[in-house]
Motif scaffolding. Structure first.
Motif, mmCIF file in Angstrom:
data_model
loop_
_atom_site.group_PDB
_atom_site.id
_atom_site.type_symbol
_atom_site.label_atom_id
_atom_site.label_comp_id
_atom_site.label_asym_id
_atom_site.label_seq_id
_atom_site.Cartn_x
_atom_site.Cartn_y
_atom_site.Cartn_z
ATOM 1 N N TYR A 94 -8.243 -5.343 1.510
ATOM 2 C CA TYR A 94 -8.772 -6.377 0.618
ATOM 3 C C TYR A 94 -9.108 -7.651 1.391
ATOM 4 C CZ TYR A 94 -8.909 -9.922 -3.016
ATOM 5 O OH TYR A 94 -9.290 -10.973 -3.821
ATOM 6 N N LEU A 95 -8.194 -8.084 2.269
ATOM 7 C CA LEU A 95 -8.435 -9.312 3.039
ATOM 8 C C LEU A 95 -9.533 -9.125 4.078
ATOM 9 C CD1 LEU A 95 -4.860 -10.837 3.491
ATOM 10 C CD2 LEU A 95 -6.644 -11.443 1.825
ATOM 11 N N ARG A 96 -9.629 -7.956 4.689
ATOM 12 C CA ARG A 96 -10.738 -7.700 5.623
ATOM 13 C C ARG A 96 -12.078 -7.818 4.894
ATOM 14 N NH1 ARG A 96 -7.081 -3.708 7.915
ATOM 15 N NH2 ARG A 96 -7.961 -2.121 6.565
ATOM 16 N N ASN A 97 -12.138 -7.258 3.692
ATOM 17 C CA ASN A 97 -13.364 -7.353 2.898
ATOM 18 C C ASN A 97 -13.655 -8.793 2.497
ATOM 19 O OD1 ASN A 97 -13.829 -4.578 3.018
ATOM 20 N ND2 ASN A 97 -12.759 -4.182 1.097
ATOM 21 N N ALA A 98 -12.613 -9.539 2.129
ATOM 22 C CA ALA A 98 -12.783 -10.941 1.753
ATOM 23 C C ALA A 98 -13.306 -11.755 2.936
ATOM 24 C CB ALA A 98 -11.466 -11.522 1.249
ATOM 25 N N LYS A 99 -12.842 -11.449 4.135
ATOM 26 C CA LYS A 99 -13.320 -12.147 5.329
ATOM 27 C C LYS A 99 -14.799 -11.835 5.575
ATOM 28 C CE LYS A 99 -12.369 -12.959 10.193
ATOM 29 N NZ LYS A 99 -11.480 -12.721 11.318
ATOM 30 N N GLN A 100 -15.187 -10.577 5.390
ATOM 31 C CA GLN A 100 -16.599 -10.201 5.558
ATOM 32 C C GLN A 100 -17.493 -10.907 4.550
ATOM 33 O OE1 GLN A 100 -16.631 -5.908 5.342
ATOM 34 N NE2 GLN A 100 -16.314 -5.692 7.549
ATOM 35 N N LYS A 101 -16.964 -11.197 3.374
ATOM 36 C CA LYS A 101 -17.728 -11.892 2.329
ATOM 37 C C LYS A 101 -17.654 -13.413 2.501
ATOM 38 C CE LYS A 101 -16.559 -8.379 -1.105
ATOM 39 N NZ LYS A 101 -15.773 -8.141 -2.340
ATOM 40 N N ASP A 102 -16.993 -13.877 3.565
ATOM 41 C CA ASP A 102 -16.792 -15.304 3.833
ATOM 42 C C ASP A 102 -15.979 -16.030 2.756
ATOM 43 O OD1 ASP A 102 -18.056 -15.370 6.328
ATOM 44 O OD2 ASP A 102 -20.040 -15.538 5.397
ATOM 45 N N GLU A 103 -15.085 -15.303 2.078
ATOM 46 C CA GLU A 103 -14.196 -15.933 1.106
ATOM 47 C C GLU A 103 -13.022 -16.601 1.806
ATOM 48 O OE1 GLU A 103 -12.902 -13.456 -2.173
ATOM 49 O OE2 GLU A 103 -14.738 -12.281 -1.999
ATOM 50 N N ILE A 104 -12.646 -16.061 2.963
ATOM 51 C CA ILE A 104 -11.560 -16.615 3.758
ATOM 52 C C ILE A 104 -12.006 -16.651 5.214
ATOM 53 C CG2 ILE A 104 -9.665 -15.929 2.239
ATOM 54 C CD1 ILE A 104 -9.214 -13.480 4.035
ATOM 55 N N ASN A 105 -11.413 -17.549 5.959
ATOM 56 C CA ASN A 105 -11.748 -17.667 7.376
ATOM 57 C C ASN A 105 -10.457 -17.732 8.179
ATOM 58 O OD1 ASN A 105 -13.074 -18.003 9.778
ATOM 59 N ND2 ASN A 105 -13.362 -20.208 9.500
ATOM 60 N N ILE A 106 -9.825 -16.578 8.313
ATOM 61 C CA ILE A 106 -8.611 -16.502 9.112
ATOM 62 C C ILE A 106 -8.816 -15.449 10.185
ATOM 63 C CG2 ILE A 106 -7.032 -17.331 7.327
ATOM 64 C CD1 ILE A 106 -6.348 -14.470 6.678
ATOM 65 N N GLU A 107 -8.153 -15.646 11.285
ATOM 66 C CA GLU A 107 -8.337 -14.775 12.445
ATOM 67 C C GLU A 107 -7.843 -13.354 12.204
ATOM 68 O OE1 GLU A 107 -9.747 -13.958 16.176
ATOM 69 O OE2 GLU A 107 -9.903 -15.893 15.175
ATOM 70 N N ASP A 108 -6.583 -13.221 11.787
ATOM 71 C CA ASP A 108 -5.951 -11.912 11.705
ATOM 72 C C ASP A 108 -5.593 -11.588 10.249
ATOM 73 O OD1 ASP A 108 -4.430 -9.612 11.968
ATOM 74 O OD2 ASP A 108 -3.306 -10.343 13.705
ATOM 75 N N THR A 109 -6.514 -10.936 9.565
ATOM 76 C CA THR A 109 -6.295 -10.624 8.147
ATOM 77 C C THR A 109 -5.167 -9.612 7.954
ATOM 78 O OG1 THR A 109 -8.045 -8.958 8.254
ATOM 79 C CG2 THR A 109 -8.659 -11.150 7.453
ATOM 80 N N ASP A 110 -5.016 -8.688 8.898
ATOM 81 C CA ASP A 110 -3.954 -7.689 8.752
ATOM 82 C C ASP A 110 -2.578 -8.350 8.808
ATOM 83 O OD1 ASP A 110 -5.857 -5.731 8.471
ATOM 84 O OD2 ASP A 110 -5.482 -4.781 10.412
ATOM 85 N N ALA A 111 -2.392 -9.262 9.756
ATOM 86 C CA ALA A 111 -1.113 -9.971 9.855
ATOM 87 C C ALA A 111 -0.892 -10.848 8.625
ATOM 88 C CB ALA A 111 -1.064 -10.808 11.125
ATOM 89 N N ALA A 112 -1.954 -11.465 8.127
ATOM 90 C CA ALA A 112 -1.833 -12.305 6.929
ATOM 91 C C ALA A 112 -1.400 -11.473 5.725
ATOM 92 C CB ALA A 112 -3.159 -13.009 6.643
ATOM 93 N N ALA A 113 -1.919 -10.254 5.609
ATOM 94 C CA ALA A 113 -1.522 -9.376 4.506
ATOM 95 C C ALA A 113 -0.041 -9.019 4.607
ATOM 96 C CB ALA A 113 -2.374 -8.114 4.491
ATOM 97 N N VAL A 114 0.411 -8.687 5.805
ATOM 98 C CA VAL A 114 1.818 -8.342 6.007
ATOM 99 C C VAL A 114 2.699 -9.553 5.698
ATOM 100 C CG1 VAL A 114 3.556 -7.701 7.732
ATOM 101 C CG2 VAL A 114 1.343 -6.524 7.693
ATOM 102 N N PHE A 115 2.348 -10.688 6.265
ATOM 103 C CA PHE A 115 3.129 -11.911 6.062
ATOM 104 C C PHE A 115 3.138 -12.300 4.587
ATOM 105 C CE2 PHE A 115 3.951 -16.482 6.408
ATOM 106 C CZ PHE A 115 5.041 -16.476 7.253
ATOM 107 N N GLY A 116 1.978 -12.227 3.947
ATOM 108 C CA GLY A 116 1.872 -12.584 2.536
ATOM 109 C C GLY A 116 2.676 -11.659 1.639
ATOM 110 N N MET A 117 2.604 -10.362 1.895
ATOM 111 C CA MET A 117 3.324 -9.401 1.051
ATOM 112 C C MET A 117 4.842 -9.538 1.221
ATOM 113 S SD MET A 117 1.218 -7.748 -0.874
ATOM 114 C CE MET A 117 2.335 -6.493 -1.462
ATOM 115 N N TYR A 118 5.309 -9.653 2.468
ATOM 116 C CA TYR A 118 6.758 -9.793 2.674
ATOM 117 C C TYR A 118 7.254 -11.153 2.196
ATOM 118 C CZ TYR A 118 7.265 -5.362 5.086
ATOM 119 O OH TYR A 118 7.292 -4.024 5.380
#
Length: 191
Positions: free
Chosen positions: A137-161
């Motif tokens: 979801y976050l990778r797709n959001a980054k491609q759509k320019d909804e978010i501008n963060i470097e590491d979407t995978d780490a953000a998903a892990v950090f956000g979920m935990y």
């Protein structure tokens, strides 16, 4: 008269019965005998499908975690823009708990004192199952320019935990959990 059931059905019955016994008595207070009594079957039949109490516990936890994760995914609109997704996901704790409450009786058992360990392990597994979906979801959001963060995978892990930690913090009210979670997710994702 002996009842012969399809092995897959019998295995599911053992797991469903076991999860109830584990939630009622806790892991340490449960024996194979307790599980067999709950199901009105022999201990030997339990051992036919599972070599140990631990293997029943692991399989039951995995089965229930998969069910709750799938129910959560069914309830989430993965097409929403990020800000709206956060707002929708943190609107009400009852909405969050709804996926867990669908199985009658188990919600109360998992939230009892004896079910605490089981609940926490279950919550961890559900989170692990949801992380890959949030990463996508976050990778797709980054491609759509909804978010501008470097590491979407780490953000998903950090956000979920992080979200899991807030949900498990009994010192916070539901309103505080939602507010803190929403603010943390906005900051994490640069919104």
């Amino acid at each position: 008269m002996r009842i012969v059931k399809d092995p897959d059905i019998r295995k599911i019955e053992i797991l469903d019965g076991a999860i109830k016994v584990f939630a009622q008595r806790g892991y340490d207070g449960t024996t194979i005998s307790d599980i067999a009594k709950e199901l009105k079957i022999s201990q030997g039949l339990c051992y036919r499908y599972f070599p140990s109490k631990d293997s029943i516990y692991e399989a039951a936890l995995e089965k229930y975690a998969e069910k709750i994760a799938n129910e959560n995914l069914r309830r989430i609109d993965m097409e929403l823009p990020v800000r709206k997704m956060i707002e929708a996901s943190t609107r009400r704790m009852e909405d969050i708990r709804a996926a867990e409450k669908d199985d009658s009786g188990l919600y109360e058992l998992f939230h009892s004192e004896n079910g605490r360990r089981l609940h926490d392990e279950l919550f961890l597994r559900v989170t692990q199952k949801l992380i890959p979906h949030m990463q996508e979801y976050l990778r797709n959001a980054k491609q759509k320019d909804e978010i501008n963060i470097e590491d979407t995978d780490a953000a998903a892990v950090f956000g979920m935990y992080g979200w899991m930690g807030l949900c498990m913090d009994k010192a916070l009210s539901d309103e505080e959990r939602l507010k803190k979670g929403r603010i943390a997710l906005y900051k994490l994702l640069g919104l």
